[in-house]
Motif scaffolding. Structure first.
Motif, PDB file in Angstrom:
ATOM      1  N   LEU A   1       9.547   0.326  -6.064  1.00  0.00           N
ATOM      2  CA  LEU A   1       8.409  -0.021  -5.213  1.00  0.00           C
ATOM      3  C   LEU A   1       8.543   0.535  -3.800  1.00  0.00           C
ATOM      4  CD1 LEU A   1       7.685  -3.728  -6.214  1.00  0.00           C
ATOM      5  CD2 LEU A   1       6.265  -1.726  -6.634  1.00  0.00           C
ATOM      6  N   HIS A   2       9.687   1.135  -3.475  1.00  0.00           N
ATOM      7  CA  HIS A   2       9.849   1.655  -2.120  1.00  0.00           C
ATOM      8  C   HIS A   2       9.141   3.001  -1.933  1.00  0.00           C
ATOM      9  CE1 HIS A   2      13.061   3.527  -4.527  1.00  0.00           C
ATOM     10  NE2 HIS A   2      12.923   4.552  -3.707  1.00  0.00           N
ATOM     11  N   THR A   3       8.726   3.654  -3.019  1.00  0.00           N
ATOM     12  CA  THR A   3       8.024   4.930  -2.908  1.00  0.00           C
ATOM     13  C   THR A   3       6.658   4.734  -2.274  1.00  0.00           C
ATOM     14  OG1 THR A   3       9.146   5.774  -4.883  1.00  0.00           O
ATOM     15  CG2 THR A   3       7.146   6.920  -4.198  1.00  0.00           C
ATOM     16  N   ARG A   4       6.287   5.664  -1.398  1.00  0.00           N
ATOM     17  CA  ARG A   4       4.992   5.594  -0.745  1.00  0.00           C
ATOM     18  C   ARG A   4       4.222   6.895  -0.974  1.00  0.00           C
ATOM     19  NH1 ARG A   4       6.301   1.343  -1.183  1.00  0.00           N
ATOM     20  NH2 ARG A   4       6.553  -0.342   0.355  1.00  0.00           N
ATOM     21  N   LEU A   5       2.904   6.793  -0.936  1.00  0.00           N
ATOM     22  CA  LEU A   5       2.053   7.945  -1.175  1.00  0.00           C
ATOM     23  C   LEU A   5       1.905   8.766   0.097  1.00  0.00           C
ATOM     24  CD1 LEU A   5      -0.798   6.225  -3.225  1.00  0.00           C
ATOM     25  CD2 LEU A   5       1.295   7.290  -4.061  1.00  0.00           C
ATOM     26  N   SER A   6       1.919  10.078  -0.061  1.00  0.00           N
ATOM     27  CA  SER A   6       1.764  10.983   1.081  1.00  0.00           C
ATOM     28  C   SER A   6       0.499  11.805   0.891  1.00  0.00           C
ATOM     29  CB  SER A   6       2.985  11.899   1.198  1.00  0.00           C
ATOM     30  OG  SER A   6       2.794  12.852   2.220  1.00  0.00           O
ATOM     31  N   ALA A   7      -0.400  11.747   1.880  1.00  0.00           N
ATOM     32  CA  ALA A   7      -1.654  12.499   1.784  1.00  0.00           C
ATOM     33  C   ALA A   7      -1.481  13.957   2.208  1.00  0.00           C
ATOM     34  CB  ALA A   7      -2.726  11.839   2.642  1.00  0.00           C
ATOM     35  N   GLY A   8      -0.396  14.275   2.912  1.00  0.00           N
ATOM     36  CA  GLY A   8      -0.149  15.652   3.316  1.00  0.00           C
ATOM     37  C   GLY A   8      -1.281  16.217   4.156  1.00  0.00           C
ATOM     38  N   ASN A   9      -1.801  17.365   3.711  1.00  0.00           N
ATOM     39  CA  ASN A   9      -2.908  18.014   4.421  1.00  0.00           C
ATOM     40  C   ASN A   9      -4.263  17.634   3.828  1.00  0.00           C
ATOM     41  OD1 ASN A   9      -1.126  19.415   6.146  1.00  0.00           O
ATOM     42  ND2 ASN A   9      -0.804  20.993   4.588  1.00  0.00           N
TER      43      ASN A   9
ATOM     44  N   ASN B   1      -0.691   2.421   0.509  1.00  0.00           N
ATOM     45  CA  ASN B   1       0.668   2.153   0.999  1.00  0.00           C
ATOM     46  C   ASN B   1       0.784   0.732   1.534  1.00  0.00           C
ATOM     47  OD1 ASN B   1       1.713   4.661   0.341  1.00  0.00           O
ATOM     48  ND2 ASN B   1       1.159   5.572   2.294  1.00  0.00           N
ATOM     49  N   GLU B   2      -0.251   0.272   2.219  1.00  0.00           N
ATOM     50  CA  GLU B   2      -0.234  -1.117   2.673  1.00  0.00           C
ATOM     51  C   GLU B   2      -0.210  -2.072   1.483  1.00  0.00           C
ATOM     52  OE1 GLU B   2      -3.543  -1.669   5.263  1.00  0.00           O
ATOM     53  OE2 GLU B   2      -2.445  -0.980   7.030  1.00  0.00           O
ATOM     54  N   MET B   3      -0.961  -1.736   0.435  1.00  0.00           N
ATOM     55  CA  MET B   3      -0.943  -2.558  -0.773  1.00  0.00           C
ATOM     56  C   MET B   3       0.448  -2.572  -1.395  1.00  0.00           C
ATOM     57  SD  MET B   3      -3.048  -2.024  -4.334  1.00  0.00           S
ATOM     58  CE  MET B   3      -2.011  -0.598  -4.728  1.00  0.00           C
ATOM     59  N   LEU B   4       1.099  -1.379  -1.419  1.00  0.00           N
ATOM     60  CA  LEU B   4       2.459  -1.305  -1.970  1.00  0.00           C
ATOM     61  C   LEU B   4       3.435  -2.113  -1.120  1.00  0.00           C
ATOM     62  CD1 LEU B   4       2.585   2.468  -2.989  1.00  0.00           C
ATOM     63  CD2 LEU B   4       2.513   0.492  -4.520  1.00  0.00           C
ATOM     64  N   ASP B   5       3.223  -2.095   0.203  1.00  0.00           N
ATOM     65  CA  ASP B   5       4.072  -2.930   1.066  1.00  0.00           C
ATOM     66  C   ASP B   5       3.940  -4.402   0.688  1.00  0.00           C
ATOM     67  OD1 ASP B   5       4.993  -0.749   2.471  1.00  0.00           O
ATOM     68  OD2 ASP B   5       3.488  -0.914   4.057  1.00  0.00           O
ATOM     69  N   ARG B   6       2.677  -4.815   0.468  1.00  0.00           N
ATOM     70  CA  ARG B   6       2.470  -6.220   0.087  1.00  0.00           C
ATOM     71  C   ARG B   6       3.073  -6.510  -1.281  1.00  0.00           C
ATOM     72  NH1 ARG B   6      -2.612  -4.884   2.315  1.00  0.00           N
ATOM     73  NH2 ARG B   6      -3.539  -4.658   0.244  1.00  0.00           N
ATOM     74  N   LEU B   7       2.904  -5.570  -2.214  1.00  0.00           N
ATOM     75  CA  LEU B   7       3.474  -5.782  -3.546  1.00  0.00           C
ATOM     76  C   LEU B   7       4.997  -5.830  -3.497  1.00  0.00           C
ATOM     77  CD1 LEU B   7       1.213  -3.475  -5.766  1.00  0.00           C
ATOM     78  CD2 LEU B   7       1.263  -5.965  -5.722  1.00  0.00           C
ATOM     79  N   GLU B   8       5.566  -4.903  -2.704  1.00  0.00           N
ATOM     80  CA  GLU B   8       7.033  -4.898  -2.595  1.00  0.00           C
ATOM     81  C   GLU B   8       7.525  -6.205  -1.982  1.00  0.00           C
ATOM     82  OE1 GLU B   8      10.584  -1.920  -1.061  1.00  0.00           O
ATOM     83  OE2 GLU B   8       8.590  -1.803  -0.157  1.00  0.00           O
ATOM     84  N   GLY B   9       6.812  -6.645  -0.916  1.00  0.00           N
ATOM     85  CA  GLY B   9       7.193  -7.920  -0.325  1.00  0.00           C
ATOM     86  C   GLY B   9       7.014  -9.067  -1.301  1.00  0.00           C
ATOM     87  N   GLY B  10       5.912  -9.020  -2.090  1.00  0.00           N
ATOM     88  CA  GLY B  10       5.682 -10.072  -3.074  1.00  0.00           C
ATOM     89  C   GLY B  10       6.748 -10.081  -4.149  1.00  0.00           C
ATOM     90  N   PHE B  11       7.119  -8.879  -4.647  1.00  0.00           N
ATOM     91  CA  PHE B  11       8.176  -8.802  -5.661  1.00  0.00           C
ATOM     92  C   PHE B  11       9.494  -9.309  -5.098  1.00  0.00           C
ATOM     93  CE2 PHE B  11       5.394  -6.321  -8.300  1.00  0.00           C
ATOM     94  CZ  PHE B  11       5.918  -6.451  -9.579  1.00  0.00           C
ATOM     95  N   ALA B  12       9.758  -8.943  -3.837  1.00  0.00           N
ATOM     96  CA  ALA B  12      11.010  -9.392  -3.227  1.00  0.00           C
ATOM     97  C   ALA B  12      11.033 -10.911  -3.093  1.00  0.00           C
ATOM     98  CB  ALA B  12      11.189  -8.728  -1.855  1.00  0.00           C
ATOM     99  N   ARG B  13       9.886 -11.479  -2.687  1.00  0.00           N
ATOM    100  CA  ARG B  13       9.831 -12.939  -2.563  1.00  0.00           C
ATOM    101  C   ARG B  13       9.950 -13.621  -3.917  1.00  0.00           C
ATOM    102  NH1 ARG B  13       5.953 -11.446   1.275  1.00  0.00           N
ATOM    103  NH2 ARG B  13       4.254 -11.768  -0.228  1.00  0.00           N
ATOM    104  N   VAL B  14       9.284 -13.033  -4.923  1.00  0.00           N
ATOM    105  CA  VAL B  14       9.383 -13.620  -6.267  1.00  0.00           C
ATOM    106  C   VAL B  14      10.820 -13.549  -6.780  1.00  0.00           C
ATOM    107  CG1 VAL B  14       8.704 -13.290  -8.670  1.00  0.00           C
ATOM    108  CG2 VAL B  14       6.973 -13.220  -6.874  1.00  0.00           C
ATOM    109  N   TRP B  15      11.469 -12.396  -6.537  1.00  0.00           N
ATOM    110  CA  TRP B  15      12.858 -12.260  -6.994  1.00  0.00           C
ATOM    111  C   TRP B  15      13.753 -13.265  -6.277  1.00  0.00           C
ATOM    112  CZ3 TRP B  15      17.360 -10.892  -4.369  1.00  0.00           C
ATOM    113  CH2 TRP B  15      18.464 -10.627  -5.179  1.00  0.00           C
ATOM    114  N   GLN B  16      13.595 -13.341  -4.947  1.00  0.00           N
ATOM    115  CA  GLN B  16      14.410 -14.282  -4.190  1.00  0.00           C
ATOM    116  C   GLN B  16      14.089 -15.721  -4.596  1.00  0.00           C
ATOM    117  OE1 GLN B  16      16.871 -13.307  -1.987  1.00  0.00           O
ATOM    118  NE2 GLN B  16      17.440 -15.478  -2.136  1.00  0.00           N
ATOM    119  N   PHE B  17      12.808 -15.985  -4.822  1.00  0.00           N
ATOM    120  CA  PHE B  17      12.397 -17.321  -5.243  1.00  0.00           C
ATOM    121  C   PHE B  17      13.036 -17.671  -6.583  1.00  0.00           C
ATOM    122  CE2 PHE B  17       9.384 -20.085  -7.507  1.00  0.00           C
ATOM    123  CZ  PHE B  17       9.315 -21.133  -6.611  1.00  0.00           C
ATOM    124  N   THR B  18      13.036 -16.702  -7.502  1.00  0.00           N
ATOM    125  CA  THR B  18      13.641 -16.942  -8.818  1.00  0.00           C
ATOM    126  C   THR B  18      15.140 -17.194  -8.698  1.00  0.00           C
ATOM    127  OG1 THR B  18      11.982 -15.495  -9.811  1.00  0.00           O
ATOM    128  CG2 THR B  18      13.922 -15.978 -11.133  1.00  0.00           C
TER     129      THR B  18
END
Length: 463
Positions: free
Chosen positions: A210-218, A231-248
């Motif tokens: 989930l750490h990969t981010r999209l690059s628009a380049g040119n 990318n902002e959505m992926l940030d939220r998903l990564e944070g959500g996955f991290a919280r779920v993992w830590q919560f578990t």
């Protein structure tokens, strides 16, 4: 039914637009060319008629006209589609030049002395419904004799010319459409290359990456906005996955301790025969551990329900001071055992879920009782501003270090790790408080001074 790709849709759209523009421009050019040709031919007819009337005016008699027939014909020569006929007053044809046998029947005759203009030309049709344009004028010779001059022109050659022009234009239009389609497709595919690249990058993203981010380049600005949003959505998903993992992990850890205790005490009890009192103590201990597991499960279920967007609040108008008094009465026994006083200050009314309000304030008061030194007072303070109703829980004590303040409302987070196996705490109390306040559209803040006052504030928006 197979859906068309974006490249195909854009290509079709561009091709249709280009074709529409080509057709419109071609039609306008065709009409302009047709009009220009007609105007030029009409001008030639008018000029020929004027010239012939001047020539007739220079002749002395009909005999001169017959003598100078060739001179009259020369005036309209140069095109086999032109025709000339001159008729005397008796209806005798004096001059007849008509290579293509045009039916000469112009309507109306321009009298002597009247200026010949293009608006006087008549139109009729010959063979194959081809248009003919012409004019009849009266000329007067020196002896006073009159002659009717008929000048006409067939537009058959112009029709052929315009037909060829339309055909050539249609072929060029077709070629232009094909070229526009091919070029549009190539340009669209090239323009969409960054989008395909982004899609390829997105295909590599999974739960373990989930750490990969999209690059628009040119890529165009629109794709930059899309990449930024994704990318902002992926940030939220990564944070959500991290919280779920830590919560578990935290949940498993918190459940493992009481389950281990239950198993350990039971195994020890089974090593030899025990007295009734010992078995009763064992069962009491097991019940305490079961209560802790039940509280943890109930808290986890509440947080899961609170995270559901469809969670419904049972709002009602509450007298905050009255509710705080009831909460204080409920904790009175615990406060007496801890030799801590509870004081209520202020008043206000809010629209909130009664049970959830009591639970949020109760969790804060429970924490305050746990960490307030004996012979001290906890203050429950209600107040109102133009924007919100606030409920504060203040207690003296050792305070909370600044490094912990931002994490206090994380699930299973405890400032004192040595108390992580306490039967009195699940580490979810403050998380539940935060969820309850957010359900009401408010927020919770905390401020703590070392060896001073710790103050939790619940903000309920007025609206």
């Amino acid at each position: 039914m197979r859906r068309l790709s974006l490249a195909t849709r854009l290509t079709v759209t561009f091709t249709v637009i280009t074709a529409a523009c080509f057709i419109l421009v071609g039609w306008l050019l065709y009409r302009a060319a047709e009009q220009r040709i007609l105007e030029q031919d009409e001008t030639n007819i008018v000029l020929s008629a004027r010239h012939l009337r001047r020539l007739v005016a220079e002749l002395d008699s009909m005999e001169d006209l017959k003598t100078h027939q060739d001179r009259m014909v020369v005036s309209v020569l140069g095109d086999d589609n032109n025709a000339l006929r001159m008729v005397d007053d008796a209806g005798h044809v004096i001059v007849d030049h008509n290579p293509t046998n045009l039916p000469l029947a112009p309507q109306g005759v321009v009298p002597t002395g009247q200026r010949i203009v293009a608006s006087m030309l008549n139109t009729w049709h010959g063979d194959h419904d081809l248009p003919i344009r012409g004019v009849a004028v009266v000329g007067q010779m020196r002896d006073g004799a009159h002659v009717t001059i008929m000048v006409a022109r067939s537009f058959a050659d112009r029709a052929v010319l315009l037909r060829r022009y339309r055909r050539d234009m249609a072929l060029r239009l077709l070629a232009g459409m094909i070229a526009a389609m091919v070029l549009s497709y190539l340009l669209v595919r090239r323009a969409l290359r960054p989008l395909r690249s982004m899609a390829a990058d997105a295909a590599t993203i999974h739960a373990q990456n989930l750490h990969t981010r999209l690059s628009a380049g040119n890529a165009p600005t629109e794709l930059h906005a899309l990449a930024h949003a994704l990318n902002e959505m992926l940030d939220r998903l990564e944070g959500g996955f991290a919280r779920v993992w830590q919560f578990t992990v935290d949940l498993a850890h918190d459940l493992r301790t009481p389950v281990g205790n239950l198993r350990g005490t039971n195994e020890v009890a089974l090593t030899r025969l025990r007295t009734s009192a010992e078995y009763q103590a064992l069962l009491g201990s097991n019940i305490e551990e079961c209560d802790r597991v039940s509280r943890t499960i109930e808290s986890v279920l509440f947080l899961a329900r609170a995270d559901n967007p469809q969670f419904a609040l049972q709002r009602s108008t509450l007298d905050v001071r009255e509710e705080l008094q009831r909460i204080a009465d409920y904790f009175e026994g615990i406060a007496l055992d801890a030799r801590v006083g509870i004081e209520i200050q202020g008043s206000a009314t809010i629209s909130a879920d009664r049970e959830l309000f009591r639970r949020a304030v109760g969790n804060l008061l429970s924490n305050a009782l746990r960490y307030t030194p004996p012979e001290q007072i906890i203050i429950l303070l209600a107040s109102r501003t133009d924007e919100a109703v606030t409920v504060a829980v203040e207690n003296p004590g050792a305070g909370i270090s600044a490094e912990h303040l931002d994490k206090l409302f994380d699930r299973f987070y405890r400032v004192d790790r040595s108390r992580s196996d306490s039967a009195n705490s699940t580490g979810l109390g403050l998380s539940i408080v935060k969820s309850i306040i957010e359900l009401h559209g408010g927020r919770v803040t905390v401020d703590s001074q070392p060896q001073g006052i710790t103050r939790f504030v619940l903000w309920f928006p007025v609206h």
